[in-house]
Design a protein around this motif. Structure first.
Motif, PDB file in Angstrom:
ATOM      1  N   GLU A 171      36.914  47.551  41.172  1.00  6.24           N
ATOM      2  CA  GLU A 171      37.507  47.605  42.522  1.00  6.24           C
ATOM      3  C   GLU A 171      36.662  46.874  43.574  1.00  6.24           C
ATOM      4  N   SER A 174      38.109  47.178  47.526  1.00  5.24           N
ATOM      5  CA  SER A 174      38.549  48.442  48.121  1.00  5.24           C
ATOM      6  C   SER A 174      38.270  48.523  49.625  1.00  5.24           C
ATOM      7  N   THR A 181      40.580  40.193  50.408  1.00  4.84           N
ATOM      8  CA  THR A 181      40.983  40.491  49.031  1.00  4.84           C
ATOM      9  C   THR A 181      41.452  39.217  48.324  1.00  4.84           C
ATOM     10  N   GLU A 202      41.385  47.144  39.160  1.00  2.00           N
ATOM     11  CA  GLU A 202      41.969  46.908  40.484  1.00  2.00           C
ATOM     12  C   GLU A 202      43.312  47.636  40.591  1.00  2.00           C
TER      13      GLU A 202
END
Lengths: 284, 265
Positions: A171, A174, A181, A202
């Protein structure tokens, strides 16, 4: 070529009765990009710990089955060499900062210092990675005073700088905004293009659909589905396995249920648009 | 072409001040010699002159504020404690003044200053060392002498842990306040509010320690290779080695002289 092989692996954390991983078998091949998805508590992070060799080297517990990394049994690996071979970025960005460096530049260079990289090379590599992750403006800042998103980028940069053959990334986005992202995924894609093997946990399923070669679905500590991304993410049983299906694949299933099936179930928006246009063209 | 900030790493780390630029271990050695001289000399005036010398040095290295802040507090605490203690334990005849019938004598004051001078002469050197030496420079110098980088990391990380724990205490206090728990007011209220935060604080710290050790492992901390250093201190020049050697020889000679003075002459 198989880089990591897991054969019937079951693992219990110390002092815990129930198994965190049960009867796990999978092969991670060189140069491929794997996405791991599934419900919370499904065993994704434990699988990462296993692939990275933290199980059984760091977390003692009870390990059954066989784990080989680059053809060598995981137990025979030296932990330091394993760290150089497999980079690991984990969930919490707040504990990934060493706490002993005064600037982000030094923080990113720390792994290279440990690997004994000469200073000039170290400086060039840190600059390259900072540019790649677009964090040059953080260079002189104190890593202990960064926001969550900034720390996440710095933690990611610190591992990227070490130039490991395999990257296990849990992740990494996050704490990031949509643009951040997207940037991280593009960097991961670039790493894949340079021949690195990537294993990514993810929840952002649309990005998994766009970038990954293969997907592994985890539920209750077991691998409940694995295979090529299109095959796994277009599967109608995905929600029952505790994973979220891409919105466009849900749309594809809904179209089929309404009697207007597309050529196949799409997993990305571009694919869906193409299929719809194709269907509209055929209808005309 | 590198920026000025990056270029600094390619060069040796210097501060542009000859005293600050001494190797941390040379500096520690020289300051310890100074610290022990008042003890060996047993000379109050010298000890206080040395304290003035520390102030001059602190101004010279641009650390007056830091040095003065700590040294003044230490000096007041030590001298006040010793003055009171000596007035209670030393019987003098020359009365300086009287407080509610309690006579303060010159002999007791002099005794307090004797010991106070030695303590301040010693503590001043240590405070000056920390004022002039970043901890990471000291650890670098120790690692060069063979101290393991694990030890070095533990010491350096401990300082950050104190800051982190402080931040965690504030966060927990703030969250308790948000839940309507009284955490401010008189000492009793604060003490009552403090104990319940201990368990989340300690558990949180233990959990972070585990994750931090994984993070360090991910940075190949345990790899069996000679580490390189991004920040490097300049190699110790010959004149500096000679200075340290000279100071040590002088100190040993001075100790011998004092022993002879006490037992032979």
């Amino acid at each position: 070529m198989a880089l990591i092989e897991l054969q019937n692996v079951t693992y219990h954390y110390p002092y815990v009765k129930s198994a965190a991983l049960q009867d796990i078998s999978c092969t991670i091949e060189e140069g491929k990009f794997y996405g791991i998805i599934g419900e919370n508590g499904g065993g994704k992070t434990s699988l990462c710990n296993l692939l990275r060799g933290l199980i059984p080297h760091f977390y003692q517990g009870k390990l059954e089955g066989k784990v080989t990394i680059a053809g060598t049994d995981v137990m025979e690996w030296d932990t330091g060499k394993l760290a150089a071979k497999i980079g690991y970025v984990f969930q919490n960005p707040f504990t990934q900062i060493s706490g002993i460096k005064e600037t982000v530049f030094e923080e990113i260079a720390m792994g290279l210092e440990n690997l004994g990289v000469p200073k000039k090379e170290m400086v060039d590599e840190v600059l390259r990675v900072m540019k790649l992750l677009n964090i040059e403006e953080l260079m002189e800042k104190n890593p202990n005073a960064l926001s969550g998103g900034q720390r996440q980028r710095v933690a990611f940069a610190s591992i990227l700088a070490m130039n490991s053959d395999i990257l296990v990334i849990d992740e990494p986005t996050s704490q990031l905004d949509p643009q951040g992202t997207q940037d991280v995924f593009e960097i991961i894609q670039m790493l894949k293009a340079s021949g690195k093997t990537i294993i990514l946990v993810e929840h952002k399923i649309d990005l998994i659909a766009r970038y990954c070669d293969e997907v592994i679905v985890m539920q209750g500590g077991r691998i409940v589905k694995q295979g090529p991304t299109a095959e796994v993410l277009s599967s109608p049983e995905l929600p029952e396995l505790g994973a979220v299906a891409p919105q466009v694949s849900q749309f594809g299933h809904a179209m089929a249920a309404a009697g207007m099936p597309l050529d196949h179930i799409p997993i990305t928006i571009e694919e869906a648009i193409e299929l719809i246009q194709k269907q509209k063209g055929a209808a005309k | 072409m590198y920026s000025e900030f990056v270029q600094k790493f390619l060069d040796y780390q210097t501060y542009g001040n000859p005293f600050k630029d001494l190797n941390p271990l040379s500096k520690l050695n020289l300051l310890l010699v100074l610290a022990f001289i008042p003890l060996v000399a047993q000379h109050t005036v010298f000890a206080f002159c040395l304290c003035i010398g520390y102030y001059v040095l602190a101004v010279y290295i641009g650390e007056f504020k830091y040095f003065n802040g700590i040294f003044t507090k230490v000096a007041i605490t030590v001298l006040l404690f010793l003055l009171i203690l000596r007035q209670l334990t030393v019987e003098g005849t020359t009365v300086l003044f009287s407080v509610f019938g309690w006579k303060w004598t010159l002999e007791a004051v002099l005794k307090a200053l004797d010991l106070g001078g030695i303590i301040l002469g010693f503590s001043g050197a240590i405070i000056l060392f920390y004022a002039s030496t970043p901890m990471r420079d000291l650890m670098y110098a120790l690692e060069q002498k063979g101290v393991s980088h694990t030890t070095s990391y533990i010491i350096l990380a401990s300082f950050q842990t104190i800051t982190d724990l402080n931040a965690s205490v504030n966060t927990i206090f703030e969250s308790q306040k948000a839940r309507g728990i009284e955490v401010e007011g008189n000492i009793l209220t604060r003490v009552k509010a403090f104990f319940p935060i201990l368990s989340p604080l300690l558990l949180g710290a233990m959990s972070s320690a585990e994750e931090k050790s994984i993070a360090m492992d991910a940075r190949a901390f345990s790899i069996d290779t000679n580490h390189s250093f991004l920040r490097e201190l300049r190699p110790v020049p010959r004149w500096e080695k000679a200075l340290v050697l000279g100071a040590n020889v002088f100190f040993v000679a001075f100790c011998v002289f004092r022993l002879l003075q006490m037992f032979v002459f």
